[in-house]
Design an enzyme around this catalytic site. Structure first.
Site, PDB file in Angstrom:
ATOM      1  N   GLY A 128       0.843  -0.496  -1.045  1.00 15.88           N
ATOM      2  CA  GLY A 128       1.017   0.612  -1.586  1.00 15.88           C
ATOM      3  C   GLY A 128      -0.032   1.348  -2.505  1.00 15.88           C
ATOM      4  N   SER A 130      -0.730   5.282  -0.542  1.00 20.41           N
ATOM      5  CA  SER A 130       0.065   6.794  -0.230  1.00 20.41           C
ATOM      6  C   SER A 130       0.961   7.442  -1.248  1.00 20.41           C
ATOM      7  CB  SER A 130       0.226   7.102   0.452  1.00 20.41           C
ATOM      8  OG  SER A 130      -1.396   7.253   1.185  1.00 20.41           O
ATOM      9  N   SER A 162       4.107   0.341   5.669  1.00 18.83           N
ATOM     10  CA  SER A 162       4.597   0.195   6.688  1.00 18.83           C
ATOM     11  C   SER A 162       4.873  -0.797   6.025  1.00 18.83           C
ATOM     12  CB  SER A 162       3.300   0.175   7.361  1.00 18.83           C
ATOM     13  OG  SER A 162       3.018   1.306   8.095  1.00 18.83           O
ATOM     14  N   GLU A 247      -9.643  -2.883   5.144  1.00 20.52           N
ATOM     15  CA  GLU A 247      -8.791  -1.989   6.245  1.00 20.52           C
ATOM     16  C   GLU A 247      -9.364  -1.533   6.905  1.00 20.52           C
ATOM     17  OE1 GLU A 247      -5.408   1.636   4.970  1.00 20.52           O
ATOM     18  OE2 GLU A 247      -6.346   1.190   3.678  1.00 20.52           O
TER      19      GLU A 247
END
Length: 326
Positions: A128, A130, A162, A247
């Site tokens: 969580g 963007s 996503s 990431e």
């Protein structure tokens, strides 16, 4: 920046062979449709089989169900999964970054609650970060978390989340204090939020083929208890930057399209429809792809070694992501 060339050790090569044997047994060629790397679909049973072999939570502490292994060990496992197009979607984010972030910044209660489930492949997390209309300015967070009795009320939205429609939780970057003196990096915090919370709505963002892997997550007075605040209030930006190293620095983006290149090669290999000597154009295309893969692989492997040394290679990770995506 420091990208020191490195090679796999004999023990690491043994792990690589073990992963390849596991995949040959569980996903023999022709028995499944390979996916595009980190965009693979969800298969909870496959995630649980990986966990049973010790391939999830590899770098997490044994006391929470992990294996106290190196980031490089996880890199080796992930490389083989992406190369084969395995169905890794359910455990992907939790294993890649959420588990490590909870282990580093979370409370003991949070570690005991979430880490064993991640290591067993029994919980899926989304990201969580963007927000709509923010572009690439991650610090321009407008989703608000306001004080309530025993916790916080969340109002606002996240986008490009996503697999939020299939996962269970997400780590949400939010604003817990207003912007002062134009410094958007201050006043940010992270929350662990159940994606089935009352007041939380998930709206799919369809791709051209009609499927919807991306989502918009809208929150209206979603209550988050104090025990689900991740880390310290106001330290969200520093925590989030640390999370991005997990990431961005891996083989995720550049290796996710490996199946396309492999299929291209198969067209010209023995038995393929265009078998025979390669034209200059085909040889240049394949040679360029191999060179880029090998260079990016060494950069990613270097990032993993830096993490194992306790460093925070945020700049190196960002460069790997940018080059790998391109």
């Amino acid at each position: 920046m420091d990208f020191t060339p490195t090679e796999l050790t004999p023990d690491e090569l043994e792990l690589q062979a073990d992963v390849r044997a596991f995949l040959a047994q569980e996903l023999p060629r022709g028995s499944y449709d390979p996916a595009l790397g980190m965009g693979a679909g969800h298969d909870k049973e496959f995630s649980k089989k990986m966990a049973a072999r010790g391939f999830l939570g590899m770098a997490l502490p044994k006391k929470y169900g992990g294996h106290d292994r190196a980031a490089v060990d996880r890199f080796i496992v992930v490389e083989e999964l992406l190369r084969s197009g395995a169905p890794i979607g359910y455990h992907w984010v939790a294993d890649r970054q959420t588990g490590s972030v909870i282990n580093r910044f979370g409370t003991e209660e949070q570690r005991e609650r979430f880490l064993p489930l991640i290591c067993k492949g029994e919980i899926g997390f989304s990201i969580g970060m963007s927000e709509p209309d923010s572009g690439s300015d991650l610090a321009s967070v407008s989703l608000r978390a306001e004080r309530a009795d025993g916790g916080w009320l969340m109002n606002g939205s996240k986008i490009w989340t996503s697999d939020a429609h299939e996962n269970d939780w997400f780590v949400c970057l939010c604003r817990t204090a207003p912007v002062e003196d134009g410094n958007k990096h201050q006043g940010l915090s992270q929350m662990l939020i159940d994606l089935n919370s009352p007041g939380l709505e998930i709206n799919g963002i369809p791709f051209l083929d009609g499927s919807a892997g991306f989502n918009e997550v809208v929150m209206t007075d979603v209550f988050v208890p104090d025990e689900l605040v991740l880390g310290e209030i106001g330290m969200g930006w520093a925590q989030n930057t640390s999370e991005l190293a997990y990431e961005r620095g891996g083989p995720d983006r550049w290796l996710s399209t490996f199946g396309v290149v492999e299929q291209y090669l198969a067209l010209y290999a023995e038995g393929g429809p265009y078998a025979g000597p390669l034209s200059d154009r085909v040889a240049e295309t394949l040679g360029g792809a191999v060179a880029r893969y090998w260079g990016l692989r060494n950069m990613s492997l270097t990032v993993a070694r830096m993490i194992d040394r306790g460093e925070a290679p945020s700049v190196e990770s960002a460069l790997v992501k940018e080059m790998g995506t391109r």
